[in-house]
Motif scaffolding. Structure first.
Motif, PDB file in Angstrom:
ATOM      1  N   SER A 135      61.064 -24.238   2.065  1.00 40.88           N
ATOM      2  CA  SER A 135      61.321 -25.295   1.092  1.00 40.88           C
ATOM      3  C   SER A 135      61.190 -24.760  -0.327  1.00 40.88           C
ATOM      4  O   SER A 135      61.963 -25.147  -1.212  1.00 40.88           O
TER       5      SER A 135
ATOM      6  N   ASN B 117      54.738 -23.592  10.671  1.00 37.76           N
ATOM      7  CA  ASN B 117      54.573 -24.432   9.487  1.00 37.76           C
ATOM      8  C   ASN B 117      54.626 -23.630   8.192  1.00 37.76           C
ATOM      9  O   ASN B 117      55.222 -24.070   7.207  1.00 37.76           O
ATOM     10  N   GLN B 118      54.013 -22.438   8.162  1.00 42.00           N
ATOM     11  CA  GLN B 118      54.026 -21.661   6.924  1.00 42.00           C
ATOM     12  C   GLN B 118      55.440 -21.227   6.553  1.00 42.00           C
ATOM     13  O   GLN B 118      55.822 -21.248   5.381  1.00 42.00           O
TER      14      GLN B 118
ATOM     15  N   HIS C 212      48.970 -25.273  -3.972  1.00 44.86           N
ATOM     16  CA  HIS C 212      49.958 -25.113  -2.903  1.00 44.86           C
ATOM     17  C   HIS C 212      49.410 -24.168  -1.843  1.00 44.86           C
ATOM     18  O   HIS C 212      48.778 -23.159  -2.162  1.00 44.86           O
TER      19      HIS C 212
ATOM     20  N   ASN D 170      58.134 -22.825   7.338  1.00 46.86           N
ATOM     21  CA  ASN D 170      58.824 -24.030   6.889  1.00 46.86           C
ATOM     22  C   ASN D 170      58.506 -24.343   5.425  1.00 46.86           C
ATOM     23  O   ASN D 170      59.385 -24.696   4.639  1.00 46.86           O
ATOM     24  N   ILE D 171      57.227 -24.209   5.073  1.00 51.14           N
ATOM     25  CA  ILE D 171      56.812 -24.490   3.698  1.00 51.14           C
ATOM     26  C   ILE D 171      57.443 -23.489   2.741  1.00 51.14           C
ATOM     27  O   ILE D 171      57.936 -23.842   1.661  1.00 51.14           O
TER      28      ILE D 171
ATOM     29  N   GLN E 248      55.984 -27.929  14.670  1.00 52.53           N
ATOM     30  CA  GLN E 248      55.416 -27.412  13.423  1.00 52.53           C
ATOM     31  C   GLN E 248      54.708 -26.072  13.636  1.00 52.53           C
ATOM     32  O   GLN E 248      53.839 -25.683  12.852  1.00 52.53           O
TER      33      GLN E 248
END
Length: 301
Positions: free
Chosen positions: A27, A20-21, A117, A23-24, A17
């Motif tokens: 999405s 992570n940012q 978010h 990945n977000i 991860q």
């Protein structure tokens, strides 16, 4: 940074991860891409608006980080259309006043989706205010020029320009010069005068023509024999792959044009199955945009 292997094997996020940012954001972008794919006549719209916005921001001398945020906002600006019924979003005729009132809810829907978010600050202004206009007659809040954030002013110009130059079921896309003339006539009322003027200055450049009518860098929309430019060819496409018109379900085979290295599409006479017509996001395109926006992602406050 490496390309996000295509987006961590399509959201089976692992890799400690550490990113992570990204990945977000991936999405969110995939969701925006799928929302766009619901309307067969808007293929490539998000990419084009993002590229137009990036182009204007660069010409305006906006910082690299802010330009990257503007490009992200351009790609995500229609996220709220996820809440618009298919019958309205994909209607082949002009909308009634009642249907248009429903369409006008999409900025507020998008804003609500991003409430709380972790990446909200990257795109909430673009999503919620790209239909505000300098004269205060836009929506949803009727803001005037000085109250509209820069990102929304830029994307408002780009969104309208792409709509005018794109084909719809009820009309052909306008030539670039005609769309620009409409923007010129409405500077200061419907369109921001500063950023609209920058777009006008690009009238005779090849930069606009390399974006208009395309769904990715160097990849034009392809013509369905029945429906017009509705066939999106993804960046990882290969000779012999099949592509589909999402308006009439017709199947086409991709064939490389000898000596040009570009595809043409040839009808097979078949129709796509339900599985064939499932929207499959262009993970390579999204990965490239995330990579190019990495600094902006890591400067979120």
């Amino acid at each position: 940074m490496q390309i996000l292997k295509p987006l961590r094997a399509y959201f089976n996020f692992n890799a400690t991860q550490a990113d992570n940012q990204e990945n977000i954001l991936a999405s969110l972008m995939v969701m925006a891409w799928v929302v766009e794919a619901r309307d067969p006549y808007t293929g490539g719209h998000l990419w084009r608006v993002s590229r137009f916005a990036q182009l204007i921001a660069n010409k305006a001398g906006i910082s690299e980080i802010e330009t990257a945020k503007i490009a992200i906002g351009g790609f995500l600006h229609d996220l709220g259309k996820v809440g618009i019924p298919d019958a309205i979003l994909s209607k082949k005729d002009k909308l009634t006043d009642e249907e248009y009132a429903v369409i006008k809810t999409h900025p507020e829907i998008g804003k609500r989706m991003l409430a709380g978010h972790p990446l909200s600050s990257l795109a909430v202004d673009a999503i919620s205010m790209h239909h505000e206009t300098p004269d205060g007659r836009g929506y949803p809040s009727g803001l005037r020029r000085e109250k509209i954030p820069v990102v929304a002013r830029i994307i408002g110009v780009c969104d309208a320009f792409d709509a005018m130059t794109s084909t719809r079921p009820y009309r052909q896309g306008m030539p670039i010069i005609k769309a620009l003339s409409i923007i010129k006539e409405n500077l200061g009322t419907q369109f921001d005068p500063e950023f609209g003027e920058i777009l006008l200055q690009l009238e005779n450049s090849e930069e606009l023509s390399h974006i208009v009518g395309h769904s990715d860098e160097g990849i034009p929309l392809h013509e369905c024999l029945m429906c017009g430019p509705t066939i999106v060819v993804q960046s990882n496409a290969k000779n012999g792959d099949l592509a589909y018109c999402r308006a009439c379900q017709s199947e086409y085979k991709l064939e490389v044009e000898t000596g040009k290295g570009k595809f043409k599409v040839a009808p097979t006479g078949a129709k796509g199955s339900a599985e064939d017509l499932i929207a499959k996001p262009d993970l390579m395109l999204i990965s490239r945009l995330i990579n190019s926006s990495a600094k902006a992602i890591h400067h979120i406050k």
